[in-house]
Design an enzyme around this catalytic site. Structure first.
Site: not given
Ligand code: SAH
Ligand code: SF4
Length: 388
Positions: A113, A127, A134, A138, A141, A189-190, A221, A244, A320, A363
């Site tokens: 996406e 974005c 991932c 987290c 997420c 993803g990272e 990011s 963070l 979100n 996000c």
């Protein structure tokens, strides 16, 4: 036994899937591909690659026939050897606020996406995703609930930008009045676990003779992969954003489990050493607002304290929610009180307006359709034969 070749008819064109796609190659790869396919001798490869580069990345053409300053015979040879196809847009949704979300099929079972958000950055930001799924988990997420499928290639990252520019009708690359001015690696993803491909994609996107989005308008990011921070800065000169979300290790260990590997003191040291950091090139700290978890005035003060001496911006992201999460978003008054403390500490307008919520484009909500399909396929397989 003799074999008769019918030379009167040209050989059949190989199918598009086996003809290499030129759209996502770096300049060096493009030149090498032209030589390998015997389109051009090595001595002229660079010149020819530059010519094609402009057609592909400045004009956005997807058909060799439109390359009008390339000889007709050469265009035919190119079409025989290569392709310029875009990946398929499986779904396109437009939010009430103008946000556009694309579900793009990059390869069978590989879907990502990508979200275009108007009025962000200079005019609008895209974005992009760097991985399908991932490896990190987290806890707030949605992507984190999905296993990693694989890293995206540079071409697949660039394709997301090309698809959005097709949809925004932004070819040839406008000098001014662009709708898409910024790129943020804040999709799935990272990016620092796929740095080589991310860096190659940024080289292509930032190239002045092509899409020409300046490196200062490209933000990567990361959840804090400390050992890669230096290379990110050196290789890409991109702007840095750090997820963070907490000001102490005990809480960050829970929210961003990677913190156990690279705790806050290491992370902050890595950020201070980020190449090119200055008042004109600040690092953005992202802080997701989670009700009763990380949103007290004391934490706002701790945040201001923590960032002392670092050229920084703070981005408060209202959480979100997604189906199945136990977290909730802080109340608006709590977010405002938190922001007021940051304001007093010298950080202006830190709240990120939620966008595209009606199309689940915000996000942390991105999760590929393919994953849902796979889950439904698994459910079908799990149905006992007697119930089927
Ligand atoms: N993996 C990278 C980039 C993708 S996530 C990273 O973690 O930085 C982009 C941003 O969205 C990160 O700051 C992430 O923490 C945040 N995010 C993830 N899930 C969210 C959610 N449900 N609500 C709000 N922000 C979220
Ligand atoms: Fe991965 Fe970023 Fe989501 Fe964490 S916030 S799980 S690093 S995509």
């Amino acid at each position: 036994m003799g074999v008769t070749l019918d030379l009167s008819r040209p050989a059949a064109k190989p199918p598009a899937t086996v003809r290499p796609n030129l759209c996502g190659m770096t300049r060096a790869e493009l030149a090498a591909a032209l030589v390998a396919a015997d389109v051009v001798p090595a001595a002229k490869a660079k010149m020819r690659a530059t010519q094609l580069w402009r057609w592909i990345h400045h004009y956005g053409v997807t058909d060799f026939e439109r390359m009008t300053d390339v000889a007709k015979e050469t265009r035919a040879v190119l079409a025989q050897a290569f392709n310029l196809a875009r990946p398929e847009i499986v779904e396109r949704q437009v939010s009430k606020d103008g946000t556009r979300k694309y579900l793009i099929r990059l390869a069978p079972g590989i879907e990502v996406e990508t979200v275009y958000i108007p009025d962000v950055g200079r005019a609008g930001a895209l974005c992009v995703s760097s991985q399908v799924g991932c490896t990190l988990n987290c806890t707030f997420c949605h992507t984190g609930t999905q296993a990693l499928v694989r890293n995206l290639t540079a071409a697949e990252i660039v394709a997301q930008v090309q698809v959005a520019r097709d949809d925004l009708e932004e070819w040839p690359s406008p000098k001014e009045d662009r709708r898409l001015t910024n790129i943020v690696f804040m999709g799935m993803g990272e990016p620092l676990y796929n740095l080589d491909h991310v860096a190659a994609a940024i080289d292509i996107i930032a190239d002045n003779e092509g899409i020409a989005i300046s490196r200062r308008r490209i933000t990567v990011s990361t959840s804090g992969v400390v050992p890669e921070l230096h290379d990110l800065g050196e290789k890409t000169q991109a702007m840095l954003a750090i997820s963070l979300h907490a000001t102490n290790d005990a809480l960050r260990d829970v929210l961003v489990p990677l913190n156990k590997k690279y705790p806050l003191d290491q992370l902050m040291a890595g950020i201070r050493a980020y190449p090119g950091l200055s008042n004109a090139r600040r690092v953005t700290f992202e802080y997701v607002m989670l009700k009763g978890v990380n949103d007290t005035p004391a934490e706002a003060k701790a945040l201001v304290q923590m960032l002392k001496g670092i050229p920084a911006k703070i981005n408060l992201i209202p959480f979100n929610p997604w189906p199945g999460t136990a977290y909730e978003c802080s109340s608006w008054s709590t977010i405002e009180a938190f922001a007021a403390i940051l304001n007093r500490g010298g950080y202006a307008s830190p709240i990120r307006t939620p966008r595209g919520r009606d199309i689940l484009a915000a996000c942390g909500q991105l999760k590929s359709e393919s994953e849902k399909l796979r889950a439904s396929a698994r459910r079908k397989i799990a149905v006992p034969a007697s119930d089927a």
